[in-house]
Design an enzyme around this catalytic site. Structure first.
Site, PDB file in Angstrom:
ATOM      1  CB  SER A 118       6.277   2.550  -7.048  1.00 52.04           C
ATOM      2  OG  SER A 118       6.072   1.964  -8.369  1.00 52.04           O
ATOM      3  CG  ASP A 170      -0.219   5.641 -10.160  1.00 56.16           C
ATOM      4  OD1 ASP A 170       0.375   5.514 -11.150  1.00 56.16           O
ATOM      5  OD2 ASP A 170       0.333   5.086  -8.965  1.00 56.16           O
ATOM      6  CG  HIS A 201       3.692   6.247  -9.889  1.00 54.60           C
ATOM      7  ND1 HIS A 201       2.861   5.192  -9.335  1.00 54.60           N
ATOM      8  CD2 HIS A 201       4.738   6.032 -10.072  1.00 54.60           C
ATOM      9  CE1 HIS A 201       3.789   4.475  -8.928  1.00 54.60           C
ATOM     10  NE2 HIS A 201       5.015   4.625  -9.098  1.00 54.60           N
TER      11      HIS A 201
END
Length: 222
Positions: A118, A170, A201
């Site tokens: 991320s 996600d 995610h």
């Protein structure tokens, strides 16, 4: 200087010749990915040091200015995202200090993989693609190429191995951003791979095993 969690894969007590610097996501810590190390299925023929740095505590605009672990500020949570590019560059500088430490410890820069999830992945992209040293690999997990507009060419890491992983479901970093990152890297002349998994995610076991196989292949070449 960033504080870090250190782990090792070295079942046969070999010299440490490789390193993985792995960056966590927004609001997490260096402990986030530490449990993954024994699950990767790495070869016993190589000694690997894993460095999991802790991001600094800064205000994050999209979270109402709340202070939390973050590699950079996110100003707008749109699809393209408006981020603090200067803070990404500063975080990349901090990761370069960690790279220097590993080199000083006797690890060749070409044996150092930079990984990130991320937010950490966005910093990993910037760190590798602006680096003046030849690195061993780039692992980008559920992330996006936040500084694609700032990077128009890649120098010594033009042929670096790049593995991009993303979840099909996600809803934090939409899958299209992983695909866009791959396309941007190809425009820069790199040859990244993109793997998707039926997840949100996060990471999943099948993905972790594939990452371990990818690392084993890179370690075997160095």
């Amino acid at each position: 200087m960033l504080k870090s969690v250190i782990a090792q894969h070295n079942p046969n007590n070999l010299p440490i010749t490789h390193a993985v610097i792995w960056l966590h996501g927004l609001g997490a810590s260096g402990h986030d990915f530490e449990p993954i190390v024994p699950e990767l299925g790495l070869s016993g023929d190589v000694g690997v040091r894993f460095i999991f740095p802790h991001a600094p505590q800064i205000p994050v605009t999209i979270n109402g200015g709340y202070i939390m672990p973050a590699w950079y500020d996110i100003l707008e949570m749109t699809l393209d995202r408006k981020v603090d590019v200067a803070q990404i560059a500063a975080s990349a500088d901090a990761i370069n200090v960690l790279i220097d430490e590993q080199i000083s410890a006797g690890i060749d820069s070409q044996n150092i993989i930079i990984a990130g999830f991320s937010q950490g992945g966005a910093v990993a992209y910037h760190t590798v693609l602006t680096n003046t040293r030849k690195l061993g690999g780039l692992l980008a997990l559920s992330t996006y190429f936040a500084t694609s507009n700032e990077i128009s060419s890649v120098g010594i890491n033009q042929d670096i191995a790049v593995k991009i992983d993303h979840g099909d479901f996600d809803d934090i970093v939409p899958p299209v951003l992983g695909a866009r990152a791959k396309a941007s890297l190809e425009t820069l002349g790199l040859s990244p791979t993109l793997s998707t998994y039926p997840m949100a995610h996060q990471v999943c076991l099948a993905q972790i095993k594939a990452i371990g196989q990818w690392m084993n292949e890179l370690f075997a070449k160095s």
